[in-house]
Design an enzyme around this catalytic site. Sequence first.
Site, PDB file in Angstrom:
ATOM      1  N   ASN A 162       0.697  -1.262   0.029  1.00  0.00           N
ATOM      2  CA  ASN A 162       0.194   0.035   0.097  1.00  0.00           C
ATOM      3  C   ASN A 162       0.948   1.336   0.136  1.00  0.00           C
ATOM      4  O   ASN A 162       1.977   1.307   0.101  1.00  0.00           O
ATOM      5  CB  ASN A 162      -0.936  -0.057   1.184  1.00  0.00           C
ATOM      6  N   HIS A 169      22.400  -2.559  13.693  1.00  0.00           N
ATOM      7  CA  HIS A 169      23.654  -2.590  14.375  1.00  0.00           C
ATOM      8  C   HIS A 169      23.774  -3.413  15.491  1.00  0.00           C
ATOM      9  O   HIS A 169      22.889  -3.610  16.468  1.00  0.00           O
ATOM     10  CB  HIS A 169      24.097  -1.076  14.344  1.00  0.00           C
ATOM     11  N   ALA A 214      -2.014  -1.205   8.846  1.00  0.00           N
ATOM     12  CA  ALA A 214      -1.129   0.219   8.571  1.00  0.00           C
ATOM     13  C   ALA A 214      -0.246   0.501   9.852  1.00  0.00           C
ATOM     14  O   ALA A 214      -0.534   0.077  10.891  1.00  0.00           O
ATOM     15  CB  ALA A 214      -2.231   1.244   8.575  1.00  0.00           C
ATOM     16  N   ALA A 235      -2.845  -2.965  13.243  1.00  0.00           N
ATOM     17  CA  ALA A 235      -2.320  -1.444  12.987  1.00  0.00           C
ATOM     18  C   ALA A 235      -1.390  -1.116  13.808  1.00  0.00           C
ATOM     19  O   ALA A 235      -1.913  -1.090  15.490  1.00  0.00           O
ATOM     20  CB  ALA A 235      -3.530  -0.627  12.581  1.00  0.00           C
ATOM     21  N   ARG A 283       2.032  -9.075  20.175  1.00  0.00           N
ATOM     22  CA  ARG A 283       1.764 -10.453  21.134  1.00  0.00           C
ATOM     23  C   ARG A 283       0.598 -11.062  20.307  1.00  0.00           C
ATOM     24  O   ARG A 283      -0.448 -10.445  19.983  1.00  0.00           O
ATOM     25  CB  ARG A 283       1.583 -10.239  22.368  1.00  0.00           C
TER      26      ARG A 283
END
Length: 173
Positions: free
Chosen positions: A69, A99, A126, A144, A164
Amino acid sequence: MINLMQKLWPHLVREIWVNSICASRLIPSQARFLFLRLAGLRLRRCTVLHGVEWFGSGRVTFERGMTLNRGVVVNHSGGLYMGENSGLGPGTLVITATHEIGPAAKRWGDGTTARVVVGRGAWVGANVTILPGVRIGEGCIIGAGSVVARDCRPHTVYVGVPARPVRSLEPVP
Protein backbone atom coordinates in the site's frame (compact mmCIF):
# COMPACT_ATOMS: atom_id res chain seq x y z
CA MET A 1 36.74 11.32 -9.39
CA ILE A 2 35.76 9.62 -12.66
CA ASN A 3 36.21 6.14 -11.12
CA LEU A 4 34.00 7.15 -8.20
CA MET A 5 31.26 8.37 -10.57
CA GLN A 6 31.47 5.16 -12.59
CA LYS A 7 30.93 3.15 -9.40
CA LEU A 8 28.11 5.37 -8.12
CA TRP A 9 26.26 5.85 -11.41
CA PRO A 10 24.33 2.51 -11.39
CA HIS A 11 23.24 3.15 -7.80
CA LEU A 12 22.13 6.71 -8.58
CA VAL A 13 20.19 5.59 -11.64
CA ARG A 14 18.50 2.81 -9.66
CA GLU A 15 17.65 5.23 -6.84
CA ILE A 16 16.10 7.72 -9.26
CA TRP A 17 14.28 4.97 -11.19
CA VAL A 18 12.91 3.12 -8.15
CA ASN A 19 12.17 5.91 -5.65
CA SER A 20 11.18 8.69 -8.06
CA ILE A 21 9.85 7.33 -11.32
CA CYS A 22 8.37 4.03 -10.08
CA ALA A 23 6.97 5.66 -6.94
CA SER A 24 5.23 8.36 -8.99
CA ARG A 25 1.45 8.66 -9.20
CA LEU A 26 1.96 8.89 -12.98
CA ILE A 27 2.76 5.17 -13.22
CA PRO A 28 -0.41 3.02 -13.10
CA SER A 29 -0.28 0.55 -10.20
CA GLN A 30 -1.05 -2.31 -12.61
CA ALA A 31 2.21 -1.56 -14.49
CA ARG A 32 4.44 -0.44 -11.62
CA PHE A 33 5.58 -3.97 -10.87
CA LEU A 34 6.95 -4.23 -14.43
CA PHE A 35 8.98 -1.05 -13.94
CA LEU A 36 10.33 -2.41 -10.63
CA ARG A 37 11.30 -5.66 -12.33
CA LEU A 38 13.44 -3.60 -14.71
CA ALA A 39 15.30 -2.38 -11.60
CA GLY A 40 16.11 -5.97 -10.64
CA LEU A 41 13.40 -6.77 -8.09
CA ARG A 42 11.95 -10.28 -8.44
CA LEU A 43 8.24 -9.63 -8.63
CA ARG A 44 5.42 -11.76 -9.93
CA ARG A 45 2.09 -10.17 -10.88
CA CYS A 46 1.44 -7.99 -7.82
CA THR A 47 0.27 -4.51 -6.82
CA VAL A 48 2.67 -1.82 -5.63
CA LEU A 49 0.90 1.49 -5.03
CA HIS A 50 2.59 4.87 -5.44
CA GLY A 51 4.81 6.35 -2.77
CA VAL A 52 6.60 3.13 -1.78
CA GLU A 53 10.24 3.84 -0.88
CA TRP A 54 13.01 1.26 -1.34
CA PHE A 55 16.58 1.09 -0.09
CA GLY A 56 19.13 -1.67 0.31
CA SER A 57 20.82 -4.21 -1.88
CA GLY A 58 19.36 -7.54 -0.74
CA ARG A 59 17.18 -9.84 -2.79
CA VAL A 60 13.48 -8.94 -3.02
CA THR A 61 10.98 -11.64 -4.03
CA PHE A 62 7.24 -11.00 -4.21
CA GLU A 63 4.81 -13.73 -5.20
CA ARG A 64 1.63 -13.36 -7.23
CA GLY A 65 -1.21 -11.31 -5.72
CA MET A 66 0.97 -9.54 -3.12
CA THR A 67 0.10 -5.87 -2.36
CA LEU A 68 2.17 -2.96 -1.00
CA ASN A 69 0.00 0.00 0.00
CA ARG A 70 0.93 3.70 -0.12
CA GLY A 71 3.78 5.02 1.97
CA VAL A 72 5.41 1.66 2.70
CA VAL A 73 9.16 1.90 3.35
CA VAL A 74 11.18 -1.21 2.47
CA ASN A 75 14.76 -1.63 3.68
CA HIS A 76 15.75 -4.79 1.84
CA SER A 77 19.44 -4.91 2.78
CA GLY A 78 18.97 -8.37 4.30
CA GLY A 79 16.41 -9.54 1.75
CA LEU A 80 12.63 -9.63 1.72
CA TYR A 81 10.24 -12.40 0.68
CA MET A 82 6.48 -11.88 0.52
CA GLY A 83 4.23 -14.84 -0.16
CA GLU A 84 1.27 -15.11 -2.49
CA ASN A 85 -1.73 -12.87 -1.66
CA SER A 86 0.02 -11.21 1.28
CA GLY A 87 -0.20 -7.47 1.89
CA LEU A 88 1.37 -4.56 3.75
CA GLY A 89 -0.89 -1.71 4.88
CA PRO A 90 -0.15 1.98 4.38
CA GLY A 91 2.84 3.39 6.24
CA THR A 92 4.33 -0.01 7.08
CA LEU A 93 8.10 -0.05 7.71
CA VAL A 94 10.07 -3.21 6.86
CA ILE A 95 13.59 -3.19 8.31
CA THR A 96 16.16 -5.85 7.43
CA ALA A 97 19.29 -4.13 8.77
CA THR A 98 20.44 -3.14 12.23
CA HIS A 99 23.65 -2.59 14.21
CA GLU A 100 25.46 -4.43 16.98
CA ILE A 101 25.68 -2.54 20.26
CA GLY A 102 29.04 -0.78 20.27
CA PRO A 103 31.24 0.61 23.04
CA ALA A 104 30.31 3.72 25.03
CA ALA A 105 32.08 6.06 22.59
CA LYS A 106 29.90 4.87 19.70
CA ARG A 107 26.86 2.74 20.56
CA TRP A 108 25.95 1.86 17.00
CA GLY A 109 28.50 -0.77 16.13
CA ASP A 110 28.96 -2.99 13.10
CA GLY A 111 25.98 -3.40 10.82
CA THR A 112 24.10 -6.67 10.44
CA THR A 113 21.29 -7.83 8.18
CA ALA A 114 18.59 -10.48 8.42
CA ARG A 115 15.92 -11.49 5.90
CA VAL A 116 12.23 -10.76 6.56
CA VAL A 117 9.62 -13.28 5.40
CA VAL A 118 5.89 -12.55 5.16
CA GLY A 119 3.94 -15.78 4.60
CA ARG A 120 1.25 -16.54 2.06
CA GLY A 121 -2.05 -14.77 2.72
CA ALA A 122 -0.72 -12.70 5.64
CA TRP A 123 -2.18 -9.24 6.22
CA VAL A 124 -0.06 -6.55 7.87
CA GLY A 125 -2.11 -3.52 8.99
CA ALA A 126 -1.31 0.18 8.69
CA ASN A 127 1.81 1.70 10.27
CA VAL A 128 3.29 -1.60 11.40
CA THR A 129 7.06 -1.89 11.96
CA ILE A 130 8.66 -5.24 11.07
CA LEU A 131 12.16 -5.72 12.51
CA PRO A 132 15.08 -7.69 10.97
CA GLY A 133 14.92 -11.47 10.80
CA VAL A 134 11.19 -11.77 11.50
CA ARG A 135 9.05 -14.48 9.88
CA ILE A 136 5.33 -13.73 9.74
CA GLY A 137 3.45 -17.00 9.32
CA GLU A 138 0.96 -17.95 6.63
CA GLY A 139 -2.50 -16.43 7.11
CA CYS A 140 -1.31 -14.25 10.00
CA ILE A 141 -2.84 -10.82 10.74
CA ILE A 142 -0.76 -8.04 12.31
CA GLY A 143 -2.86 -5.24 13.84
CA ALA A 144 -2.30 -1.59 12.93
CA GLY A 145 0.52 0.18 14.75
CA SER A 146 2.15 -3.03 15.99
CA VAL A 147 5.90 -3.61 16.22
CA VAL A 148 6.84 -7.13 15.11
CA ALA A 149 10.08 -8.08 16.86
CA ARG A 150 9.68 -11.89 16.88
CA ASP A 151 8.39 -14.59 14.57
CA CYS A 152 4.60 -14.89 14.31
CA ARG A 153 2.77 -18.23 14.21
CA PRO A 154 0.58 -19.00 11.18
CA HIS A 155 -3.15 -18.18 11.33
CA THR A 156 -2.86 -15.98 14.42
CA VAL A 157 -3.77 -12.34 15.10
CA TYR A 158 -0.97 -10.24 16.65
CA VAL A 159 -1.31 -6.72 18.08
CA GLY A 160 0.65 -4.30 20.22
CA VAL A 161 4.15 -3.08 20.96
CA PRO A 162 5.75 -5.55 20.88
CA ALA A 163 3.24 -7.59 18.87
CA ARG A 164 1.68 -10.42 20.89
CA PRO A 165 -0.77 -13.14 19.87
CA VAL A 166 -4.38 -12.37 20.82
CA ARG A 167 -6.44 -14.82 18.77
CA SER A 168 -6.13 -17.95 16.64
CA LEU A 169 -7.72 -18.10 13.20
CA GLU A 170 -9.07 -21.06 11.26
CA PRO A 171 -6.72 -22.09 8.45
CA VAL A 172 -8.24 -22.14 4.98
CA PRO A 173 -8.99 -25.73 3.97
